[in-house]
Scaffold this active site. Structure first.
Site, PDB file in Angstrom:
ATOM      1  N   GLY A  61       0.179  -1.346  -0.227  1.00 30.15           N
ATOM      2  CA  GLY A  61      -0.253   0.138   0.333  1.00 30.15           C
ATOM      3  C   GLY A  61       1.147   1.624   0.309  1.00 30.15           C
ATOM      4  O   GLY A  61       1.652   1.310   0.508  1.00 30.15           O
ATOM      5  N   ASN A 140      -5.746  -5.254   7.270  1.00 25.89           N
ATOM      6  CA  ASN A 140      -6.031  -5.315   5.788  1.00 25.89           C
ATOM      7  C   ASN A 140      -6.700  -6.463   5.464  1.00 25.89           C
ATOM      8  O   ASN A 140      -7.650  -7.451   5.806  1.00 25.89           O
ATOM      9  CB  ASN A 140      -4.508  -6.200   5.821  1.00 25.89           C
ATOM     10  CG  ASN A 140      -4.344  -6.667   4.329  1.00 25.89           C
ATOM     11  OD1 ASN A 140      -3.363  -7.524   3.996  1.00 25.89           O
ATOM     12  ND2 ASN A 140      -4.828  -6.752   3.178  1.00 25.89           N
ATOM     13  N   GLY A 141      -7.740  -5.636   3.941  1.00 25.78           N
ATOM     14  CA  GLY A 141      -8.965  -6.752   3.824  1.00 25.78           C
ATOM     15  C   GLY A 141     -10.351  -5.992   3.325  1.00 25.78           C
ATOM     16  O   GLY A 141      -9.789  -4.702   3.154  1.00 25.78           O
TER      17      GLY A 141
END
Ligand code: SF4
Length: 516
Positions: A61, A140-141
């Protein structure tokens, strides 16, 4: 003030997409999701360790980065900002973030805009049972029931300062009446549907948990005791990928299990299984593309698995050729494997400008026509007159691949045979990867021959799904491969809300630039 102004303008460039334009940024491939990190390590420089761990996770990211740190029992301090890790934190920031425990995050937005409000760690302080619970959270997800949970929390009078699904998880945990944060998480976890590898920090512990399907990775590591402190104890850390442990001198221990909640605290490492037995659905694309090749996931080092993908590509689609080249860097391991299996020479067909993603000056009209040359410069002396096998890891929209083929033709390639170490991508991801819409995907509704004609290459072969699983030594039953097959492993995925589903009118938040 000058430094702050400079940072703000850089962040605006990141925020308005200039830094990720095809000329400047990465390929038009899928966008990585996020990276998370956490550690409990009294005596260690936790913010500095977090900084370098995030630095290793930067590939996951590039829109924002943040660290939250606390002394046991003290205040949680969070620093988060739009930009790359090395732009966001100064030496002074790391000194301010002193403490004994910390969590960190790098973000690419999958729910909510690339705005400062949506950067992480999210911090919330709520009154529960007459006391306050303060949490910082990095995730995260992607939740597929985010809208439903958001509406429920709004009805309960909970307010939000962001439009990311991560703040929903933080709010559910912070407002839960259970005394222990682990008990709150154990109650909240079954209500979350989708992908979530998450680290939560209170003032005295770091708690990490992973969704019951294990869609996104989460690894557990162990820090060495401090050499200059004989009383120093073994301390633990968690990270999206094990490459974050290598850079801080920690050792990979194991993956956090799907549905498991682990606590890093004064007692060392504690674990409880909260949601056992769900169908496992680890993202197969992590092996192909997202994770760093030096990371170890599910007991496989990805560099080795990707080399094996190249070998199988050759077995599936051999062709008369003189030279193997990779699209750098993503195609490198598979190209090596293919060349090895074929007994063909391999060389660099391009020189890559490794610093181009850090250029925030837009190329302008005159340079724009040179497109990808700002990033890849072909080497005519290597390429001219050669029948090339060109290896890359994936094709989404095909814009970059089309330009690469044209550059190779212009440099005098005699033939161009594309070999891709993933099957055709035809379906969007609802579990944390920004993949474009179906209509934008070049393989959607086209045969391989039609895609080859669109790209202008002499032949094209995508690695079969069986080939992918052979390379990673596993099976479909424990993985997600929905972007290739359309078989979404979680019920309700097709109706999942989009990236801007929590924003008014479902459009991106207005940009607010850097915050003081
Ligand atoms: Fe990974 Fe594709 Fe599944 Fe998304 S849809 S989790 S990218 S395999």
């Amino acid at each position: 003030m000058a430094a702050r102004d400079g940072r703000a303008s850089v962040n605006r460039a990141m925020a308005d997409g200039r830094a990720t334009s095809p000329e400047l940024g990465d390929r038009d491939g899928p966008r990585d999701e996020c990276g998370v990190f956490g550690l409990y390590a009294p005596g260690h420089e936790v913010s500095r360790l977090s900084y370098f761990a995030l630095y290793a996770l930067q590939h996951r990211g590039q829109e924002s980065a943040g660290i939250a740190a606390a002394d046991r029992g003290g205040q949680i301090i969070t620093r988060r900002e739009l930009g790359l890790v090395n732009q966001v934190f100064s030496e002074n920031d790391l000194r301010t973030l002193a403490g004994e425990l910390a969590i960190g995050h790098v973000r690419y937005s999958t729910t909510g805009s690339n705005a400062w409000e949506n950067s992480q760690p999210v911090q919330r302080s709520e009154g529960t049972n007459g006391s306050r619970r303060e949490v910082a959270l990095a995730h995260n997800g992607n939740l597929i029931n985010a809208v439903e949970l958001h509406d429920e929390l709004l009805e309960r009078g909970v307010t939000f300062s962001s439009t990311s699904d991560s703040e929903i998880i933080a709010a559910l945990i912070a407002t839960h009446p259970a005394e222990l944060v682990e008990d709150a998480i154990a109650e909240v976890l079954p209500r979350l549907h989708g992908a979530f590898s998450t680290v939560v920090m209170t003032k005295d512990r770091v708690v990490a948990f992973r969704d019951p399907h294990g869609l996104r990775p989460l690894s557990l590591g162990v820090l060495k005791p401090l050499e200059d402190d004989p009383d120093s104890r073994v301390r633990y850390c968690v990270a999206s990928e094990s490459c974050a442990f290598d850079i801080i001198g920690a050792r990979f221990l194991r993956d956090v299990e799907p549905g498991e909640v682990v606590t890093l605290g004064e007692e060392g490492l504690q674990s409880r299984m909260v949601a056992p037995g769900a169908r496992r659905a680890f993202c197969v694309f992590e092996y192909i593309y997202f994770a760093r090749p030096d990371s170890r996931i599910n007991d496989r080092v990805l560099q080795v698995a990707r080399g094996r993908m190249g070998e199988i590509l050759w077995r599936e689609a051999p062709v008369e050729a003189d030279l193997v080249i990779a699209v750098p860097d993503s195609g490198n391991p598979a190209a090596r494997g293919l060349a090895r299996a074929a007994g063909l020479p391999q060389d660099d067909g391009f020189v890559k400008n490794r610093y181009v993603a850090r250029t925030f000056i837009a190329p302008g009209q005159e340079l724009r026509k040179h497109g990808l040359r700002l990033k890849f410069n072909p080497l005519p002396d290597v390429i001219a007159g050669q029948r090339l096998i060109v290896v890359d890891d994936s094709i989404v929209r095909g814009n970059t691949t089309r330009q690469i083929v044209q550059m190779l033709r212009d440099a005098g390639a005699a033939e161009i045979h594309l070999r891709i170490s993933a099957p055709p991508i035809k379906h969007p991801c609802h579990y944390g990867i920004d993949m474009s819409t179906r209509e934008e995907m070049i393989a959607h509704g086209r045969t391989t021959a039609e895609v080859a004609a669109e790209l202008g290459c002499d032949s094209l072969h995508y690695l079969s799904l069986d080939g992918v699983y052979e390379a990673v030594g596993s099976t479909r039953e424990t993985h997600c491969d929905a972007c290739f097959t359309g078989d979404y492993p979680l019920a309700g995925s097709d109706g999942a809300a989009g990236k801007y589903s929590l924003e008014e009118g479902n459009s991106p938040l207005p940009l607010v630039g850097a915050q003081p």
